[in-house]
Design a protein around this motif. Structure first.
Motif, PDB file in Angstrom:
ATOM      1  N   PHE A 177      -9.056  -6.902  -9.202  1.00 31.21           N
ATOM      2  CA  PHE A 177      -9.253  -8.262  -8.697  1.00 31.21           C
ATOM      3  C   PHE A 177      -8.027  -8.784  -7.947  1.00 31.21           C
ATOM      4  CE2 PHE A 177     -12.726  -8.164 -11.777  1.00 31.21           C
ATOM      5  CZ  PHE A 177     -13.732  -8.774 -11.029  1.00 31.21           C
ATOM      6  N   ILE A 178      -6.837  -8.345  -8.351  1.00 27.04           N
ATOM      7  CA  ILE A 178      -5.636  -8.754  -7.611  1.00 27.04           C
ATOM      8  C   ILE A 178      -5.633  -8.110  -6.225  1.00 27.04           C
ATOM      9  CG2 ILE A 178      -3.120  -8.579  -7.531  1.00 27.04           C
ATOM     10  CD1 ILE A 178      -3.192  -8.865 -10.625  1.00 27.04           C
ATOM     11  N   ALA A 179      -6.002  -6.816  -6.134  1.00 32.39           N
ATOM     12  CA  ALA A 179      -6.075  -6.137  -4.837  1.00 32.39           C
ATOM     13  C   ALA A 179      -7.120  -6.806  -3.942  1.00 32.39           C
ATOM     14  CB  ALA A 179      -6.416  -4.666  -5.035  1.00 32.39           C
ATOM     15  N   PHE A 180      -8.257  -7.181  -4.523  1.00 33.08           N
ATOM     16  CA  PHE A 180      -9.310  -7.848  -3.762  1.00 33.08           C
ATOM     17  C   PHE A 180      -8.832  -9.211  -3.269  1.00 33.08           C
ATOM     18  CE2 PHE A 180     -12.873 -10.926  -3.936  1.00 33.08           C
ATOM     19  CZ  PHE A 180     -13.626 -10.441  -2.872  1.00 33.08           C
ATOM     20  N   GLY A 181      -8.203 -10.000  -4.166  1.00 35.82           N
ATOM     21  CA  GLY A 181      -7.731 -11.333  -3.787  1.00 35.82           C
ATOM     22  C   GLY A 181      -6.655 -11.280  -2.724  1.00 35.82           C
ATOM     23  N   VAL A 182      -5.681 -10.377  -2.899  1.00 35.68           N
ATOM     24  CA  VAL A 182      -4.594 -10.245  -1.924  1.00 35.68           C
ATOM     25  C   VAL A 182      -5.149  -9.811  -0.568  1.00 35.68           C
ATOM     26  CG1 VAL A 182      -2.588  -8.838  -1.322  1.00 35.68           C
ATOM     27  CG2 VAL A 182      -2.786  -9.799  -3.613  1.00 35.68           C
ATOM     28  N   SER A 183      -6.112  -8.891  -0.568  1.00 33.50           N
ATOM     29  CA  SER A 183      -6.701  -8.417   0.694  1.00 33.50           C
ATOM     30  C   SER A 183      -7.420  -9.538   1.429  1.00 33.50           C
ATOM     31  CB  SER A 183      -7.681  -7.267   0.413  1.00 33.50           C
ATOM     32  OG  SER A 183      -7.012  -6.159  -0.145  1.00 33.50           O
ATOM     33  N   LYS A 184      -8.097 -10.393   0.693  1.00 33.30           N
ATOM     34  CA  LYS A 184      -8.779 -11.526   1.315  1.00 33.30           C
ATOM     35  C   LYS A 184      -7.772 -12.539   1.872  1.00 33.30           C
ATOM     36  CE  LYS A 184     -13.181 -10.598   0.899  1.00 33.30           C
ATOM     37  NZ  LYS A 184     -14.033 -10.438   2.108  1.00 33.30           N
ATOM     38  N   ILE A 185      -6.697 -12.785   1.109  1.00 25.30           N
ATOM     39  CA  ILE A 185      -5.678 -13.744   1.551  1.00 25.30           C
ATOM     40  C   ILE A 185      -5.010 -13.288   2.847  1.00 25.30           C
ATOM     41  CG2 ILE A 185      -3.400 -14.699   0.981  1.00 25.30           C
ATOM     42  CD1 ILE A 185      -4.338 -14.746  -1.969  1.00 25.30           C
ATOM     43  N   PHE A 186      -4.682 -11.994   2.924  1.00 28.27           N
ATOM     44  CA  PHE A 186      -3.990 -11.482   4.103  1.00 28.27           C
ATOM     45  C   PHE A 186      -4.954 -11.007   5.201  1.00 28.27           C
ATOM     46  CE2 PHE A 186      -0.478 -10.677   0.956  1.00 28.27           C
ATOM     47  CZ  PHE A 186       0.412 -11.589   1.514  1.00 28.27           C
ATOM     48  N   GLY A 187      -6.240 -11.123   4.950  1.00 22.41           N
ATOM     49  CA  GLY A 187      -7.218 -10.754   5.974  1.00 22.41           C
ATOM     50  C   GLY A 187      -7.331  -9.264   6.225  1.00 22.41           C
ATOM     51  N   TYR A 188      -7.126  -8.443   5.189  1.00 26.09           N
ATOM     52  CA  TYR A 188      -7.217  -6.995   5.353  1.00 26.09           C
ATOM     53  C   TYR A 188      -8.672  -6.552   5.437  1.00 26.09           C
ATOM     54  CZ  TYR A 188      -2.309  -6.831   3.863  1.00 26.09           C
ATOM     55  OH  TYR A 188      -0.957  -7.010   3.770  1.00 26.09           O
ATOM     56  N   ASP A 189      -8.906  -5.420   6.106  1.00 27.98           N
ATOM     57  CA  ASP A 189     -10.253  -4.859   6.146  1.00 27.98           C
ATOM     58  C   ASP A 189     -10.482  -3.975   4.915  1.00 27.98           C
ATOM     59  OD1 ASP A 189      -9.194  -2.260   6.614  1.00 27.98           O
ATOM     60  OD2 ASP A 189      -9.210  -2.577   8.785  1.00 27.98           O
ATOM     61  N   THR A 190     -11.670  -3.407   4.825  1.00 30.15           N
ATOM     62  CA  THR A 190     -12.054  -2.609   3.655  1.00 30.15           C
ATOM     63  C   THR A 190     -11.149  -1.402   3.452  1.00 30.15           C
ATOM     64  OG1 THR A 190     -14.344  -3.286   3.969  1.00 30.15           O
ATOM     65  CG2 THR A 190     -13.963  -1.358   2.578  1.00 30.15           C
ATOM     66  N   GLY A 191     -10.810  -0.718   4.534  1.00 35.28           N
ATOM     67  CA  GLY A 191      -9.959   0.470   4.430  1.00 35.28           C
ATOM     68  C   GLY A 191      -8.574   0.154   3.901  1.00 35.28           C
ATOM     69  N   ILE A 192      -7.982  -0.928   4.409  1.00 34.02           N
ATOM     70  CA  ILE A 192      -6.648  -1.315   3.949  1.00 34.02           C
ATOM     71  C   ILE A 192      -6.689  -1.721   2.475  1.00 34.02           C
ATOM     72  CG2 ILE A 192      -4.746  -2.941   4.256  1.00 34.02           C
ATOM     73  CD1 ILE A 192      -5.515  -3.120   7.212  1.00 34.02           C
ATOM     74  N   ALA A 193      -7.737  -2.459   2.087  1.00 34.98           N
ATOM     75  CA  ALA A 193      -7.867  -2.887   0.697  1.00 34.98           C
ATOM     76  C   ALA A 193      -7.955  -1.686  -0.245  1.00 34.98           C
ATOM     77  CB  ALA A 193      -9.115  -3.763   0.534  1.00 34.98           C
ATOM     78  N   ALA A 194      -8.748  -0.682   0.136  1.00 35.72           N
ATOM     79  CA  ALA A 194      -8.874   0.520  -0.697  1.00 35.72           C
ATOM     80  C   ALA A 194      -7.560   1.286  -0.758  1.00 35.72           C
ATOM     81  CB  ALA A 194      -9.981   1.416  -0.153  1.00 35.72           C
ATOM     82  N   GLY A 195      -6.873   1.426   0.385  1.00 38.03           N
ATOM     83  CA  GLY A 195      -5.588   2.121   0.410  1.00 38.03           C
ATOM     84  C   GLY A 195      -4.524   1.384  -0.379  1.00 38.03           C
ATOM     85  N   LEU A 196      -4.554   0.042  -0.315  1.00 37.51           N
ATOM     86  CA  LEU A 196      -3.635  -0.783  -1.081  1.00 37.51           C
ATOM     87  C   LEU A 196      -3.809  -0.551  -2.577  1.00 37.51           C
ATOM     88  CD1 LEU A 196      -1.735  -3.241  -1.582  1.00 37.51           C
ATOM     89  CD2 LEU A 196      -3.742  -4.709  -1.252  1.00 37.51           C
ATOM     90  N   LEU A 197      -5.043  -0.554  -3.041  1.00 36.22           N
ATOM     91  CA  LEU A 197      -5.322  -0.345  -4.465  1.00 36.22           C
ATOM     92  C   LEU A 197      -4.939   1.067  -4.893  1.00 36.22           C
ATOM     93  CD1 LEU A 197      -6.501  -1.332  -7.123  1.00 36.22           C
ATOM     94  CD2 LEU A 197      -8.781  -0.785  -6.266  1.00 36.22           C
ATOM     95  N   ALA A 198      -5.274   2.065  -4.066  1.00 39.05           N
ATOM     96  CA  ALA A 198      -4.964   3.461  -4.396  1.00 39.05           C
ATOM     97  C   ALA A 198      -3.462   3.708  -4.444  1.00 39.05           C
ATOM     98  CB  ALA A 198      -5.616   4.392  -3.383  1.00 39.05           C
ATOM     99  N   GLY A 199      -2.739   3.179  -3.475  1.00 39.95           N
ATOM    100  CA  GLY A 199      -1.297   3.428  -3.407  1.00 39.95           C
ATOM    101  C   GLY A 199      -0.513   2.688  -4.460  1.00 39.95           C
ATOM    102  N   ALA A 200      -0.817   1.408  -4.651  1.00 44.29           N
ATOM    103  CA  ALA A 200      -0.065   0.599  -5.607  1.00 44.29           C
ATOM    104  C   ALA A 200      -0.224   1.124  -7.031  1.00 44.29           C
ATOM    105  CB  ALA A 200      -0.517  -0.859  -5.532  1.00 44.29           C
ATOM    106  N   PHE A 201      -1.378   1.780  -7.315  1.00 48.55           N
ATOM    107  CA  PHE A 201      -1.610   2.305  -8.661  1.00 48.55           C
ATOM    108  C   PHE A 201      -1.604   3.833  -8.695  1.00 48.55           C
ATOM    109  CE2 PHE A 201      -1.827  -1.523 -10.756  1.00 48.55           C
ATOM    110  CZ  PHE A 201      -2.165  -1.344 -12.094  1.00 48.55           C
ATOM    111  N   SER A 202      -1.038   4.459  -7.668  1.00 52.39           N
ATOM    112  CA  SER A 202      -0.830   5.913  -7.647  1.00 52.39           C
ATOM    113  C   SER A 202      -2.101   6.685  -7.967  1.00 52.39           C
ATOM    114  CB  SER A 202       0.265   6.310  -8.664  1.00 52.39           C
ATOM    115  OG  SER A 202       1.426   5.565  -8.461  1.00 52.39           O
TER     116      SER A 202
END
Length: 560
Positions: A104-129
């Motif tokens: 939910f934090i990855a989803f909220g941050v992605s919406k706040i910064f206007g990220y697309d679906t790919g960036i949101a998925a990569g953000l979640l994958a990378g931040a949590f290894s």
């Protein structure tokens, strides 16, 4: 350069192996105390070589990804199902809280910064290894009802976001675990580890590379002069000395070497090789048996070291001390491994199904003990490919199923199904190890090479658009990575300590498991000078892998 480019484009298999070679080489490099690692190394190598615009069939990527996911499930399966029992409830709850928070934090941050679906998925994958999330999210994007060009753009954004946030997430998480978390908990890691060690084993751990000079078991030779023992059989001698835990390993009679049986009779001046615990030897066996002698030929005999997997339901749940009294005479327990991690042990350590005991002793004694404990692994190098193939096929079929929850279509994907079936098949192997064997070396190939090849191919595909994608994200991705990597663990730390009342060392180990961070586990073990964090790592790691892999399709559905 044109010649090399032409060769790699015409023979993309060479580009794949070049990516692996360069990626593993980069993985050994360190930036300060941070090791780049194979995953990030092969991603960077793929992106670099991908600048040559090399196309590799996507089927290759999926095959290696399925190998990786099945092997991941296979390794953690026994411990995952063990963890479903009541005594693992705190660790399971902690994992759910951390993993749901990060989604939910990855989803909220992605919406706040206007990220697309790919960036949101990569953000979640990378931040949590969690590299597996790249695969499950990519598969889900591929099934979206959008233009092919848009699918490609979104999928290529995943590794771009992943590479940045992986570096940020891994380094910040290690700093959080070793520096911030102890201050929040108001503890000293080394002191807390020493307390836990005393509680669990009665001993204090040593720093890596340093070990105790104390030897638990000693083998010595004694000449029989005490009339009390003359005329007894070996079985009678050992029975009388049951409390001492003596075991007769070998015998010299009238100058000849003899491999004794329980019915062998002890004669005057026979020389016996006796194995006993250090304390028993020091009590003075020479006074009760006869003088100690140096007989190199007699003491030079073969001992086998084998792995015995606990499968007997009557043994699981019992302590090492209990099973040692039943059939451990003449055997030395060297190591206990749980889900491919060595755990500290003493006589009160309770064994679980699937635990692997490394035991040393005569082969015949090992075989007798194995019949009672479970399965004796004779160290075969063969892999049960029938087992692996069927498991991945069944997993793929399971992954084709989908359900709709609150308007969100959720599916495991074929790769996620391979993970689930790996869990089930890994558990089945722990129950009946006679089939389904995958040697540790083969697991290393499936796990490391499987993932590295998949990540390398992701990098190759994303290479041409990597720089432009990075520029489009801007510096906000750094702040986003920090938030997704740290905030869920702050929540987990407070929840685990003050709600679940977990031991702080076990809690920190559990947080590395929930975050699927082997780097984090190693860091907290080094900082605490202890192996004990692994006791909290295994169950959360198993559940964390499942949840974070499942988050791939879910984050894609939430963003669309």
């Amino acid at each position: 350069m044109i010649f090399i480019t032409t060769i790699l484009r015409e023979h993309p298999e060479l580009a794949v192996f070049l990516t692996l070679a360069l990626g593993f080489a980069l993985g050994y490099l360190k930036i300060g105390s941070f090791k780049i690692g194979v995953v990030l190394g092969t991603l960077f190598a793929g992106v670099l070589i991908g600048q040559l615009d090399i196309e590799v069939p996507s089927l290759v990527k999926i095959i290696f990804f399925d190998f990786f996911l099945f092997s991941t499930g296979y390794k953690v399966g026994p411990q995952f199902f063990q963890g479903l029992k009541k005594n693992a409830f705190p660790q399971l709850m902690l994992t759910v809280v951390i993993c749901v928070s990060c989604l939910f934090i990855a989803f909220g941050v992605s919406k706040i910064f206007g990220y697309d679906t790919g960036i949101a998925a990569g953000l979640l994958a990378g931040a949590f290894s969690e590299s597996t999330l790249i695969g499950t999210a990519s598969e889900t994007i591929n099934n979206l009802p959008i233009a092919e060009m848009e699918k490609t753009r979104l999928i290529n954004n995943i590794p771009v976001a992943y590479s940045i946030t992986y570096l940020i997430g891994a380094t910040s998480f290690v700093f959080f675990l070793t520096t911030i978390a102890p201050k929040l908990l108001r503890i000293n890691l080394k002191e807390e580890s020493a307390k836990l060690s005393k509680t669990l084993t009665g001993e204090t751990e040593h720093e890596p590379g340093v070990h105790t000079a104390y030897q638990r078991w000693i083998i010595r030779a004694y000449q029989i002069t005490n009339k009390e023992w003359i005329g007894l059989t070996i079985a009678e001698f050992e029975k009388i000395n049951t409390d001492l835990g003596l075991a007769i390993q070998r015998l010299r009679h009238n100058g000849e070497l003899i491999e004794p049986t329980p019915d062998t009779v002890i004669n005057k001046d026979d020389i016996m090789v006796i194995m006993a615990q250090h304390g028993i030897i020091l009590k003075g066996l020479s006074k009760t048996i006869g003088p100690e002698v140096l007989d190199e030929e007699l003491l030079n005999f073969p001992l086998a070291t084998m792995d015995i997997t606990v499968t007997n339901k009557d043994i699981a749940g019992k302590s090492i001390g209990e099973i040692g009294k039943r059939f451990g005479n003449g055997l030395m327990l060297d190591k206990v491994t749980r889900e491919y991690h060595e755990i500290p042990f003493n006589s009160s350590t309770v064994l679980h199904k699937g635990d692997v005991l490394k035991v040393t002793g005569k082969m015949i004694q090992l075989e007798i003990a194995a019949k009672e404990i479970g399965y004796l692994d004779r160290l075969s190098s063969e892999t049960d490919i029938v087992f692996v193939g069927i498991g991945i096929v069944l997993g793929g079929l399971l992954g084709l199923l989908s359900v709709t929850v609150f308007g969100i279509s959720i599916t495991l994907t074929t790769s996620g199904g391979a993970l689930v079936m790996g869990l089930i098949f890994g558990w089945l192997h722990s129950q009946t190890p006679i089939f389904g064997r995958i040697p540790e070396a083969a697991l290393w190939i499936f796990d490391n090479v499987g993932l590295a090849t998949f990540i390398g191919l992701v990098g190759l595909a994303a290479g041409p658009s990597f720089i432009s994608g990075l520029q489009a994200m801007g510096y906000s991705i750094i702040l986003a990575g920090l938030m997704v990597a740290i905030v869920p663990h702050v929540i987990g730390l407070l929840f685990g300590r003050y709600v679940l009342k977990m031991n702080p060392i076990i809690l920190l180990g559990a947080q590395t498991g929930a975050g699927t961070s082997t780097i984090g586990l190693k860091a907290i073990q080094d900082a605490s000078g202890s192996k004990f964090p692994v006791l909290g790592y295994t169950i959360p790691y198993a559940l964390g892998n499942i949840l974070l892999t499942a988050w791939g399709p879910i984050i894609v559905s939430m963003m669309n």
